[in-house]
Enzyme design. Structure first.
Site, short mmCIF file in Angstrom:
data_model
loop_
_atom_site.label_atom_id
_atom_site.label_comp_id
_atom_site.label_asym_id
_atom_site.label_seq_id
_atom_site.Cartn_x
_atom_site.Cartn_y
_atom_site.Cartn_z
N ASP A 54 0.84 -1.20 0.00
CA ASP A 54 0.00 0.00 0.00
C ASP A 54 0.88 1.26 0.00
O ASP A 54 0.36 2.38 0.01
CB ASP A 54 -1.04 0.00 1.13
CG ASP A 54 -0.43 -0.12 2.51
OD1 ASP A 54 0.81 -0.19 2.62
OD2 ASP A 54 -1.20 -0.15 3.49
N SER A 55 2.21 1.06 -0.08
CA SER A 55 3.12 2.18 -0.36
C SER A 55 2.82 2.74 -1.75
O SER A 55 3.31 3.82 -2.11
CB SER A 55 4.58 1.74 -0.28
OG SER A 55 4.80 0.56 -1.04
N ASP A 93 -1.02 -6.10 -0.15
CA ASP A 93 -1.42 -5.50 1.13
C ASP A 93 -2.92 -5.34 1.18
O ASP A 93 -3.54 -4.84 0.22
CB ASP A 93 -0.80 -4.09 1.25
CG ASP A 93 0.50 -4.08 2.03
OD1 ASP A 93 0.72 -5.01 2.84
OD2 ASP A 93 1.29 -3.15 1.84
N LYS A 123 -1.15 -9.42 2.88
CA LYS A 123 -0.37 -8.98 4.03
C LYS A 123 -1.21 -8.06 4.90
O LYS A 123 -1.92 -7.18 4.37
CB LYS A 123 0.91 -8.26 3.59
CG LYS A 123 1.71 -7.71 4.77
CD LYS A 123 3.15 -7.37 4.38
CE LYS A 123 3.35 -6.04 3.71
NZ LYS A 123 2.89 -4.86 4.48
N GLU A 125 -1.11 -5.70 8.67
CA GLU A 125 -0.23 -5.11 9.69
C GLU A 125 -0.82 -5.37 11.08
O GLU A 125 -2.03 -5.26 11.28
CB GLU A 125 -0.11 -3.59 9.48
CG GLU A 125 0.56 -3.23 8.16
CD GLU A 125 0.71 -1.72 7.96
OE1 GLU A 125 0.37 -0.94 8.88
OE2 GLU A 125 1.17 -1.32 6.87
N GLU A 192 9.63 -4.22 10.05
CA GLU A 192 10.00 -2.91 9.49
C GLU A 192 10.60 -2.01 10.56
O GLU A 192 10.00 -1.79 11.62
CB GLU A 192 8.77 -2.24 8.85
CG GLU A 192 9.10 -0.88 8.25
CD GLU A 192 8.06 -0.34 7.29
OE1 GLU A 192 7.11 -1.07 6.94
OE2 GLU A 192 8.20 0.83 6.87
O1 KIV Z 1 3.63 -1.09 1.55
C1 KIV Z 1 4.81 -1.49 1.49
O2 KIV Z 1 5.53 -1.23 0.54
C2 KIV Z 1 5.30 -2.30 2.59
C3 KIV Z 1 6.78 -2.60 2.61
C4 KIV Z 1 7.53 -1.39 3.00
C5 KIV Z 1 7.09 -3.76 3.47
O3 KIV Z 1 4.57 -2.69 3.44
#
Ligand code: KIV
Length: 274
Positions: A54-55, A93, A123, A125, A192
């Protein structure tokens, strides 16, 4: 084409492959990707795992945080990546507020990510607060990767992007969270921005692979945001980042030369027309 560093495993990477890589001591390489073209390049270079992070909120959409990302945004990006990938494991994510409310809602959203986008895993969190949710998703047949330490979806709780778990209390909690995630059935955990020594302890504590970002060399694998390691974000220089290219300058130079050629009438020439 360079095959430098390519994995000795030519077959499709699965969640079982990465668990086996921890057992055999082979480091796991992971990068983010968000679109078809980049994902194809990353996959063909031999990456083991692609994270549709989600980056994307920061590097694709220009937001300051990952909070605004929606499930539909993430499904779109993930489907673009999946269409390009032949070998890598593709993990997506689940964005903020798509899995925190109820385990049932989380399962429905994880299911959409698998069915509509074609992700191979999701994924999430968080630690002990999401273990019931993780179990429900895993029980439905959807592999889950955990994410501990600096969890960007909680940025307004933390108030800062600084290193997490430097004090003993938070470090102990993180170790407990990692164990709880393992018990709930995750196949891997991202760590992280935590101290290197704590990452080593987590990696020894759990049987599933840890993938570090700003967590030192003792993890079972490493992940970076693609745009950061390619040097596309020239203003982002955290200590943990290694830049492998300076694409910002390379692309700016190419575009500048194109503008010049158009303005000067040099492009297109006789061979570049019909
Ligand atoms: O969203 C993302 O890119 C991440 C990585 C930094 C692990 O969660």
């Amino acid at each position: 084409m360079s095959t430098q560093g390519k994995s000795s495993r030519p077959d499709k990477v699965t969640t079982q492959t990465v668990v086996e890589m921890k057992r055999s001591g082979e480091k796991i390489s992971m990068l983010t990707a968000y679109d078809f073209t980049m994902a194809g390049i990353v996959d063909s270079a031999g990456i083991d795992v692609i994270l549709v992070g989600d980056s994307a909120s920061n590097v694709m959409a220009g937001f300051d945080t990952t909070i605004p990302m929606t499930l539909d945004h993430m499904i779109y990006h993930t489907s673009c990546v999946v269409r390009a990938v032949q070998r890598a494991l593709v993990i997506a994510d689940l964005p903020f507020m798509t899995y925190q409310v109820t385990a049932k809602e989380a399962l429905i959203n994880a299911g959409r990510m698998m069915k509509e986008a074609g992700a191979h895993a999701v994924k999430l969190e968080g630690g002990k607060t999401i273990t019931e949710t993780v179990r429900k998703i895993v029980d439905a047949g959807i592999p889950v990767m955990g994410h501990l330490g600096l969890t960007p979806q909680s940025i307004y709780k933390f108030g800062t992007y600084k290193v997490r778990a430097k004090d003993q209390k938070e470090a102990d909690q993180l170790l407990q969270d990692a164990k709880k995630l393992e018990e709930a059935g995750v196949f891997s955990i991202v760590l992280e921005k935590i101290p290197s020594e704590l990452a080593r302890q987590v990696t020894e504590l759990v049987s599933v692979p840890t993938i570090g970002i700003g967590a030192g060399p003792n993890c079972d694998g490493q992940v970076l945001v693609l745009h950061d390691m390619l040097g596309l974000n020239k203003d982002f220089s955290p200590r943990f980042l290694r830049r492998y290219s300076d694409l910002h300058e390379i692309m700016k130079d190419a575009v500048g030369r194109y503008v010049y050629d158009v303005k000067s009438g040099d492009f297109p020439n006789e061979t570049e027309q019909y």
